[in-house]
Motif scaffolding. Structure first.
Motif, PDB file in Angstrom:
ATOM      1  N   PHE A  44      41.410  53.428  32.173  1.00  0.00           N
ATOM      2  CA  PHE A  44      41.440  52.233  31.499  1.00  0.00           C
ATOM      3  C   PHE A  44      41.110  51.307  32.496  1.00  0.00           C
ATOM      4  CE2 PHE A  44      44.660  49.410  33.566  1.00  0.00           C
ATOM      5  CZ  PHE A  44      45.406  50.228  34.498  1.00  0.00           C
ATOM      6  N   VAL A  45      40.678  49.974  31.803  1.00  0.00           N
ATOM      7  CA  VAL A  45      40.172  49.218  32.809  1.00  0.00           C
ATOM      8  C   VAL A  45      40.617  47.879  32.599  1.00  0.00           C
ATOM      9  CG1 VAL A  45      38.023  47.683  33.525  1.00  0.00           C
ATOM     10  CG2 VAL A  45      37.576  50.025  32.834  1.00  0.00           C
ATOM     11  N   ARG A  46      41.185  47.032  33.501  1.00  0.00           N
ATOM     12  CA  ARG A  46      41.684  45.567  33.260  1.00  0.00           C
ATOM     13  C   ARG A  46      41.096  44.801  34.149  1.00  0.00           C
ATOM     14  NH1 ARG A  46      43.086  40.883  31.026  1.00  0.00           N
ATOM     15  NH2 ARG A  46      45.024  40.145  31.857  1.00  0.00           N
ATOM     16  N   ASN A  47      40.219  43.765  33.725  1.00  0.00           N
ATOM     17  CA  ASN A  47      39.908  42.764  34.628  1.00  0.00           C
ATOM     18  C   ASN A  47      40.448  41.249  33.975  1.00  0.00           C
ATOM     19  OD1 ASN A  47      38.362  44.024  36.459  1.00  0.00           O
ATOM     20  ND2 ASN A  47      36.328  43.942  35.796  1.00  0.00           N
ATOM     21  N   VAL A  48      40.792  40.483  34.817  1.00  0.00           N
ATOM     22  CA  VAL A  48      41.394  39.297  34.591  1.00  0.00           C
ATOM     23  C   VAL A  48      40.243  38.249  34.448  1.00  0.00           C
ATOM     24  CG1 VAL A  48      43.023  37.299  35.351  1.00  0.00           C
ATOM     25  CG2 VAL A  48      43.598  39.728  35.788  1.00  0.00           C
ATOM     26  N   LEU A  95      48.163  54.331  38.603  1.00  0.00           N
ATOM     27  CA  LEU A  95      47.717  52.973  38.339  1.00  0.00           C
ATOM     28  C   LEU A  95      48.096  52.472  36.840  1.00  0.00           C
ATOM     29  CD1 LEU A  95      45.713  50.584  39.446  1.00  0.00           C
ATOM     30  CD2 LEU A  95      43.980  51.832  38.397  1.00  0.00           C
ATOM     31  N   CYS A  97      48.950  49.099  34.337  1.00  0.00           N
ATOM     32  CA  CYS A  97      49.200  47.557  34.110  1.00  0.00           C
ATOM     33  C   CYS A  97      50.688  47.131  33.925  1.00  0.00           C
ATOM     34  CB  CYS A  97      48.179  47.122  33.041  1.00  0.00           C
ATOM     35  SG  CYS A  97      48.172  45.439  32.813  1.00  0.00           S
ATOM     36  N   GLU A 152      35.792  37.966  43.081  1.00  0.00           N
ATOM     37  CA  GLU A 152      34.897  37.414  42.113  1.00  0.00           C
ATOM     38  C   GLU A 152      34.811  35.880  42.509  1.00  0.00           C
ATOM     39  OE1 GLU A 152      38.093  38.875  41.563  1.00  0.00           O
ATOM     40  OE2 GLU A 152      38.190  40.048  39.852  1.00  0.00           O
ATOM     41  N   HIS A 193      36.005  49.677  38.792  1.00  0.00           N
ATOM     42  CA  HIS A 193      37.467  49.863  39.335  1.00  0.00           C
ATOM     43  C   HIS A 193      37.511  49.159  40.566  1.00  0.00           C
ATOM     44  CE1 HIS A 193      38.690  52.257  35.745  1.00  0.00           C
ATOM     45  NE2 HIS A 193      37.589  52.748  35.772  1.00  0.00           N
ATOM     46  N   ARG A 198      38.705  48.434  47.487  1.00  0.00           N
ATOM     47  CA  ARG A 198      39.947  47.967  46.774  1.00  0.00           C
ATOM     48  C   ARG A 198      41.051  48.241  47.535  1.00  0.00           C
ATOM     49  NH1 ARG A 198      40.972  49.770  40.755  1.00  0.00           N
ATOM     50  NH2 ARG A 198      42.799  48.250  40.606  1.00  0.00           N
ATOM     51  N   GLY A 206      49.633  47.511  38.751  1.00  0.00           N
ATOM     52  CA  GLY A 206      48.102  47.437  38.670  1.00  0.00           C
ATOM     53  C   GLY A 206      47.656  46.083  39.390  1.00  0.00           C
ATOM     54  N   GLN A 209      46.648  45.949  43.097  1.00  0.00           N
ATOM     55  CA  GLN A 209      45.731  46.645  43.503  1.00  0.00           C
ATOM     56  C   GLN A 209      44.290  45.945  43.319  1.00  0.00           C
ATOM     57  OE1 GLN A 209      47.090  50.081  44.011  1.00  0.00           O
ATOM     58  NE2 GLN A 209      49.075  49.327  42.983  1.00  0.00           N
ATOM     59  N   LYS A 211      40.929  44.517  43.589  1.00  0.00           N
ATOM     60  CA  LYS A 211      39.436  45.048  43.380  1.00  0.00           C
ATOM     61  C   LYS A 211      38.797  44.137  44.201  1.00  0.00           C
ATOM     62  CE  LYS A 211      40.138  45.970  38.336  1.00  0.00           C
ATOM     63  NZ  LYS A 211      39.516  46.491  37.515  1.00  0.00           N
ATOM     64  N   TYR A 232      52.805  37.234  36.067  1.00  0.00           N
ATOM     65  CA  TYR A 232      53.306  38.552  36.815  1.00  0.00           C
ATOM     66  C   TYR A 232      54.649  38.504  37.527  1.00  0.00           C
ATOM     67  CZ  TYR A 232      49.037  40.180  35.580  1.00  0.00           C
ATOM     68  OH  TYR A 232      47.621  40.548  34.712  1.00  0.00           O
TER      69      TYR A 232
HETATM   70  N1  LIG Z   1      39.976  41.560  41.938  1.00  0.00           N
HETATM   71  C1  LIG Z   1      40.469  41.792  40.879  1.00  0.00           C
HETATM   72  N2  LIG Z   1      41.584  42.905  41.092  1.00  0.00           N
HETATM   73  C2  LIG Z   1      42.394  43.367  39.941  1.00  0.00           C
HETATM   74  C3  LIG Z   1      42.141  42.673  38.775  1.00  0.00           C
HETATM   75  C4  LIG Z   1      41.197  41.763  38.647  1.00  0.00           C
HETATM   76  O1  LIG Z   1      40.921  41.159  37.500  1.00  0.00           O
HETATM   77  N3  LIG Z   1      40.484  41.089  39.611  1.00  0.00           N
HETATM   78  N4  LIG Z   1      42.903  43.134  37.772  1.00  0.00           N
HETATM   79  C5  LIG Z   1      44.261  43.846  38.056  1.00  0.00           C
HETATM   80  C6  LIG Z   1      44.922  44.293  37.037  1.00  0.00           C
HETATM   81  S1  LIG Z   1      45.877  43.247  35.951  1.00  0.00           S
HETATM   82  C7  LIG Z   1      45.146  45.623  36.984  1.00  0.00           C
HETATM   83  S2  LIG Z   1      46.257  46.229  35.626  1.00  0.00           S
HETATM   84  C8  LIG Z   1      44.315  46.495  37.615  1.00  0.00           C
HETATM   85  C9  LIG Z   1      43.410  47.513  36.515  1.00  0.00           C
HETATM   86  O2  LIG Z   1      42.587  48.471  37.607  1.00  0.00           O
HETATM   87  P1  LIG Z   1      41.523  49.180  36.956  1.00  0.00           P
HETATM   88  O3  LIG Z   1      40.557  48.317  35.990  1.00  0.00           O
HETATM   89  O4  LIG Z   1      40.730  49.674  37.801  1.00  0.00           O
HETATM   90  O5  LIG Z   1      42.070  50.136  35.818  1.00  0.00           O
HETATM   91  O6  LIG Z   1      43.430  46.006  38.623  1.00  0.00           O
HETATM   92  C10 LIG Z   1      44.026  44.881  39.191  1.00  0.00           C
HETATM   93  N5  LIG Z   1      43.096  44.079  40.251  1.00  0.00           N
END
Ligand SMILES: Nc1nc2c(c(=O)[nH]1)N[C@H]1C(S)=C(S)[C@@H](COP(=O)(O)O)O[C@H]1N2
Ligand SMILES: [Mo]
Length: 371
Positions: A44-48, A95, A97, A152, A193, A198, A206, A209, A211, A232
């Motif tokens: 799965f992917v989750r970018n805020v 990992l 969310c 970012e 990812h 990371r 998640g 963690q 990125k 959170y």
């Molecule tokens: N720099 C950065 N790290 C981040 C995020 C992000 O948007 N930017 N999203 C976070 C969230 S809310 C989650 S759930 C996980 C998702 O990791 P994945 O996309 O590798 O599955 O990364 C986390 N680390």
């Protein structure tokens, strides 16, 4: 479900796409635990925030990525090439969310409407954070947290503190368990990812963690970024957010039925129920399964070798199914004597759902219709 390549290089086939910019892709339930370690293509992917560009991430020369280190005796910065000289360790960890399972709550929790597929089990390789700290003379005397910042770039017209992905975790956790990783599944981390570097916080949700990590800071206080102070945090429905509420750090113990999938029809006879189970910092040591909605339970078989304390355990349970409806639920136990509750605590933001009853999967067993 969608097809084709997303612009972060992820093939969307098989995912539920909740958003494309920023990327929010949910793995299909039936792919969970088809291998001991999740294939990158199925993560799965989750970018805020939208992922930085390949240029910003130095993907043509990853070793040139720079990490700033502060809150240590000798603050400074290191390139990824220099980090790689400090040693490496491999860790396989879940990992997930914080909002995985959000749609199972009865209240209308805000946020991405995740089903069960915001979870993966992955192998990361990188330098233990402790080695980085030692190379900089140790942490500052008043340090109680590690604060990590995502790479970012934030547009000028928005409030940086309200937008930045920056999270703090307890300093002991950082020094004992965390890794700054450059490889995922033994290949350079893909952009989706967290390339090229990371932070991995085994056993934590998640969001911790980070990125594209560009800065780590040992700090006396938690970050004042909105994502740390306000978002959170777990709190009852109806309560206002407050920095004293527990942060989404350690994950709670949980399990999922991956196969059969809800509503699947099967023929009478041998039927194998399969799923995954994971804890936070304590490993799962037992999984029970019920096929009658929680009236009677039996132990599932744990599949695979133990891949480490924060990796998931795949489990399997075989029955002779007669005609009728199966109501399948699972319940995991960890080595710290924690168990999934029947009902999750209703969390205002829909975080941390680990109640077993809402995870119930029905499967109708019927003789194949003759035509
Ligand atoms: N720099 C950065 N790290 C981040 C995020 C992000 O948007 N930017 N999203 C976070 C969230 S809310 C989650 S759930 C996980 C998702 O990791 P994945 O996309 O590798 O599955 O990364 C986390 N680390
Ligand atoms: Mo998340």
């Amino acid at each position: 479900m969608a097809g084709g390549l997303d612009h972060v290089g992820k093939d969307l086939d098989g995912f539920e796409v909740h958003g494309t910019d920023p990327q929010t892709f949910e793995s299909a339930r039936q792919t969970l635990g088809t291998s001991a370690v999740t294939a990158i293509d199925e993560m799965f992917v989750r970018n805020v925030l939208p992922a930085p560009s390949a240029d910003e991430l130095r993907l043509d020369d990853r070793d040139a990525w720079v990490l700033e280190v502060t809150g240590v005796a000798r603050p400074g910065s290191l390139t990824l090439a220099e980090l790689k000289q400090l040693g490496d360790r491999e860790v396989t960890t879940v990992l997930q969310c914080s909002g995985n399972g959000r749609t199972l709550f009865d209240h209308d929790a805000p946020g991405t409407p995740w089903g069960v597929g915001a979870v993966a089990n992955s192998t990361w390789t990188g330098v233990p954070l402790r080695a980085v700290v030692e190379a900089h003379g140790g942490v500052a005397a008043d340090a109680r947290f590690l604060t990590a910042t995502g790479g970012e770039s934030i547009p000028d017209d928005v409030d940086e503190r309200k937008t930045v992905v920056e999270r703090s975790i307890p300093v002991d956790k950082a020094l004992d368990d965390c890794v700054l990783a450059w490889d995922l599944d033994h290949t350079p981390i893909p952009r989706a990812h967290g390339a090229p570097l990371r932070l991995i916080v085994p056993g934590y949700y998640g969001v911790n963690q980070i990125k594209y990590v560009k800065r780590i800071a040992f700090t006396a206080h938690e970050s004042d970024a909105w994502i740390q102070t306000t978002a959170y945090r777990t709190r009852p429905v109806g309560e206002a957010p407050h920095p004293d509420q527990p942060s989404m750090w350690e994950m709670n113990v949980k399990s999922l039925v991956a196969r059969p999938v809800p509503g699947e029809r099967r023929a009478p006879g041998r039927l194998v129920v399969e799923g995954v189970a994971y804890g936070g910092e304590a490993p799962v040591d037992r999984v029970e399964v019920s096929v009658d909605g929680g009236r009677t339970w039996a132990d599932a078989r744990l599949v695979d070798d133990d891949l480490g304390p924060t990796a998931w355990r795949r489990w399997s349970y075989e029955i002779e199914a007669g005609v009728g409806r199966l109501e399948i639920v699972s319940r995991a136990h960890d080595r710290a004597d924690r168990t999934q509750p029947e009902h999750a605590i209703a969390d205002a933001e829909g975080y941390g759902h680990n109640g077993w009853r809402d995870h119930l999967v029905t499967c109708d067993v019927a003789a194949a219709a003759s035509t």
